[in-house]
Design a protein around this motif. Structure first.
Motif, short mmCIF file in Angstrom:
data_model
loop_
_atom_site.label_atom_id
_atom_site.label_comp_id
_atom_site.label_asym_id
_atom_site.label_seq_id
_atom_site.Cartn_x
_atom_site.Cartn_y
_atom_site.Cartn_z
N LEU A 524 0.83 -1.20 0.00
CA LEU A 524 0.00 0.00 0.00
C LEU A 524 0.87 1.25 0.00
N GLN A 525 0.61 2.14 -0.97
CA GLN A 525 1.42 3.35 -1.13
C GLN A 525 0.51 4.57 -1.19
N LEU A 526 0.92 5.63 -0.51
CA LEU A 526 0.22 6.91 -0.56
C LEU A 526 1.08 7.93 -1.28
N ARG A 527 0.49 8.57 -2.27
CA ARG A 527 1.15 9.69 -2.94
C ARG A 527 0.24 10.90 -2.83
N ALA A 528 0.77 11.98 -2.30
CA ALA A 528 -0.05 13.17 -2.09
C ALA A 528 0.76 14.42 -2.36
#
Length: 643
Positions: A524-528
């Protein structure tokens, strides 16, 4: 104001909590390769040694964005607003990067500038580009005129096209079909078709690639009150040939065509109309490179021919030709000191035609004899990377323009990286000057042009920091401030007369960009990213003060991937021509939020993949452009096949 506070607070909190929770994230290790960037120096250097925060969109990431256009993909980058991507497929695109305009953004294809002298701002039209032809994209924000010349004032978008596979023969196919409806429709008719095919391979020293793409999109009217659909039809062809004469000498050649026909309506009276915009582009080029010990000499030469025709109540035709040659020598002294010495030459010319009032035949407005200019720029750039962590990127360029003479620009970009046990911390700063040459249309159009125009001048300051937590997170914060002088505007002279003129008043655009890339778990990866942009009132057309992008990527298993993307666009000013008062009026467009979903599944590893995406899941009602249609909830499904 509450909405802005909530969104910005959530983003900041996420970055604070996730970016520095190193010990808690020790079990979340994922394998990543060192990221390499090239646009800020023309060398393949590690991102950690760059004095800029560069966004790189890799082929793997592009594979997870199937069904989107290049403009839509770039639009999710911090500091960028490409207006028109959420409207009818044929809508003109406007590039707003850090508060700038189209003419301050330079687009490269395989490292060489592409421009269109038939456009008012000489900007390359991203609607011409087929996403399936693209290998990767690097986006360098800030002034880069020392390396790339006129137009590189607020950003450089370097688009790298795909090359031949190492197999002797390979074929790649892609097909997408989907809906194309606004917020008030719910029949989900299939009205969007995108297909492409590529044949490529390598046989000993010879490599080849031939690709063709087609898009047909219907169903949406260009204007919001329209009852008739306006179709968009595009075709793309690309041929690339290469030969490795030796380890030291390679030769590449290419040829391409890009065509589209976009139906559009009357934007003055906001009424249905049988108007068409037709653009044909033909491009050929060569790129030989000779490598020697510690260095290389590269020549990029490209010729571009564009034909545009507007069929409307005011029919016009444009013919534009441009030649770009870039010869440069790269030398690496000792993996610490890198130099680039080069010279860039350009020749641009335009012809335009219109039908005078009361007549039925085209008459020439601009001839190629008067509508042309030459540019010859010698330039130098140096990069120094010390063992202590200090890096320096500096450059000079002397622009010699046949219309306004010589102009010197320079850049100074120091950075300092401190390695720590969890990764590194980097501080960066830059001071750069840049210029934007007036376009041929602005100079020579007989009714509105002004041969006395001077180039726009920009001064850009950047200060920022980047934190890297090994295999877990990268977080960056950058402040930017750009001063614009000699701004070229379309000025009302009175008595219904208008002309392009330099404005005496200076303008400022400033803001903050925050970017976070966090591995929450191995899967799981978050890019913001979030951007706050402050622009002087006279320049804030269609530029959101606050824009936020966030994507959650989840690799369910080796074969299945899914993502959920969110975008918030703040209130924006727009303007329109009031046909009753014969004057332009300003209107406020309200903020909006969009939620998209994407899923892909590999049926056969490296062979067959199925994908689907749903855009604007909540069917948000909003306006991207005053008076024009915006897309509602839409669904696309497709497959890619490699043989």
């Amino acid at each position: 104001m509450n909405t802005k506070t909530i969104f910005f607070g959530v983003l900041a909190s996420s970055i604070s909590v996730l970016g520095f929770a190193q010990q808690a994230a020790d079990s979340l290790k994922v394998e990543q390769l060192e990221e390499v960037v090239v646009t800020d120096s023309r060398f393949n250097l590690k991102r950690e040694n760059s004095g800029k925060v560069i966004t790189k969109i890799t082929q793997k990431e592009l594979q997870n964005l199937q069904g989107k256009s290049i403009a839509e993909i770039i639009n999710n980058t911090a500091g960028i607003e490409i207006n028109g991507v959420k409207s009818n497929a044929g809508q003109n695109l406007s590039y707003f990067i850090r508060g700038s305009r189209n003419r301050q953004v330079l687009i490269l294809i395989d490292g060489i500038a592409v421009t269109d002298a038939s456009q008012i701002a000489s900007t390359y039209d991203l609607r011409l580009l087929n996403a399936d032809q693209v290998e990767s994209i690097e986006i360098l924000k800030g002034a880069a005129s020392t390396l790339y010349g006129t137009g590189a004032a607020s950003a450089v978008i370097n688009i790298k096209l795909k090359k031949a596979s190492k197999d002797a023969f390979a074929i790649n196919l892609k097909s997408t079909l989907g809906t194309n409806q606004n917020q008030y429709e719910n029949d989900y008719a299939v009205e969007n078709f995108v297909n492409s095919v590529s044949i490529n391979g390598t046989v000993e020293k010879f490599n080849y690639l031939a690709s063709f793409g087609h898009q047909f999109t219907d169903g949406l009217s260009a204007i919001a009150v329209g009852e008739e659909a306006d179709a968009f039809n595009a075709q793309n062809g690309n041929v690339r040939l290469g030969y490795n004469f030796s380890k030291a000498f390679t030769f590449n050649a290419y040829a391409s065509f890009d065509k589209f026909k976009a139906e559009f309506d009357d934007g003055f009276g906001f009424a249905d109309a049988d108007n068409e915009s037709i653009t044909d582009q033909y491009r050929v080029g060569i790129a030989p490179e000779y490598s020697y010990k510690n260095g290389s000499v590269t020549l990029n030469v490209a010729y571009n021919d564009v034909e545009r025709e507007i069929k409307s109540s005011f029919p016009t035709r444009f013919l534009a030709r441009s030649f770009v040659g870039d010869l440069f020598n790269r030398y690496n002294f000792n993996d610490k000191f890198y130099t680039v010495l080069g010279v860039n030459a350009q020749k641009n010319e335009i012809e335009s035609y219109s039908i005078p009032f009361g007549q039925s035949e085209f008459a020439q407005d601009i001839s190629s004899q008067e509508g042309n200019f030459d540019i010859v720029d010698p330039y130098a750039n140096v990069v120094y990377i010390s063992d202590s962590g200090l890096s320096l990127n500096a450059g000079l360029r002397l622009n010699n323009h046949s219309e306004y003479g010589s102009h010197l620009v320079y850049s100074f970009n120091p950075s300092f990286k401190k390695d720590v046990n969890f990764g590194y911390i980097k501080g960066l700063a830059s001071y750069s000057t840049s210029f934007i040459a007036p376009s041929l249309y602005q100079l020579f159009e007989p009714s509105f042009g002004n041969v006395d125009l001077q180039p726009e001048e920009n001064r850009t300051i950047e200060v920022g920091a980047e934190v890297k937590i090994k295999d877990k997170a990268t977080v960056s914060v950058v402040y930017f401030n750009r001063l614009e002088e000699n701004f070229v505007d379309f000025v009302d002279l009175g008595s219904f007369q208008f002309q392009y003129n330099n404005i005496e008043e200076d303008f400022t655009a400033s803001g903050i960009e925050v970017v976070a890339d966090v591995a929450l778990t191995k899967a799981l990866q978050l890019r913001a990213n979030g951007t706050y942009t402050k622009v002087d009132e006279d320049l804030n057309l269609r530029i959101p003060e606050l824009k936020v992008n966030a994507t959650l990527n989840y690799q369910i298993c080796d074969a299945t991937f899914m993502s959920l993307s969110y975008q918030f666009n703040d209130d924006r000013n727009d303007s329109f021509f009031n046909s009753n008062t014969f004057a332009s009026e300003t209107v406020m467009l309200e903020s909006y939020s969009l939620l998209d979903f994407y899923i892909s599944h590999k049926l056969v590893e490296n062979k067959l993949m199925l994908f689907a995406n749903v855009s604007n899941i909540l069917n948000e009602e909003y306006r991207e452009l005053f008076g024009y249609t915006t897309k509602g909830r839409n669904i696309n499904i497709g497959f890619t096949l490699s043989l």
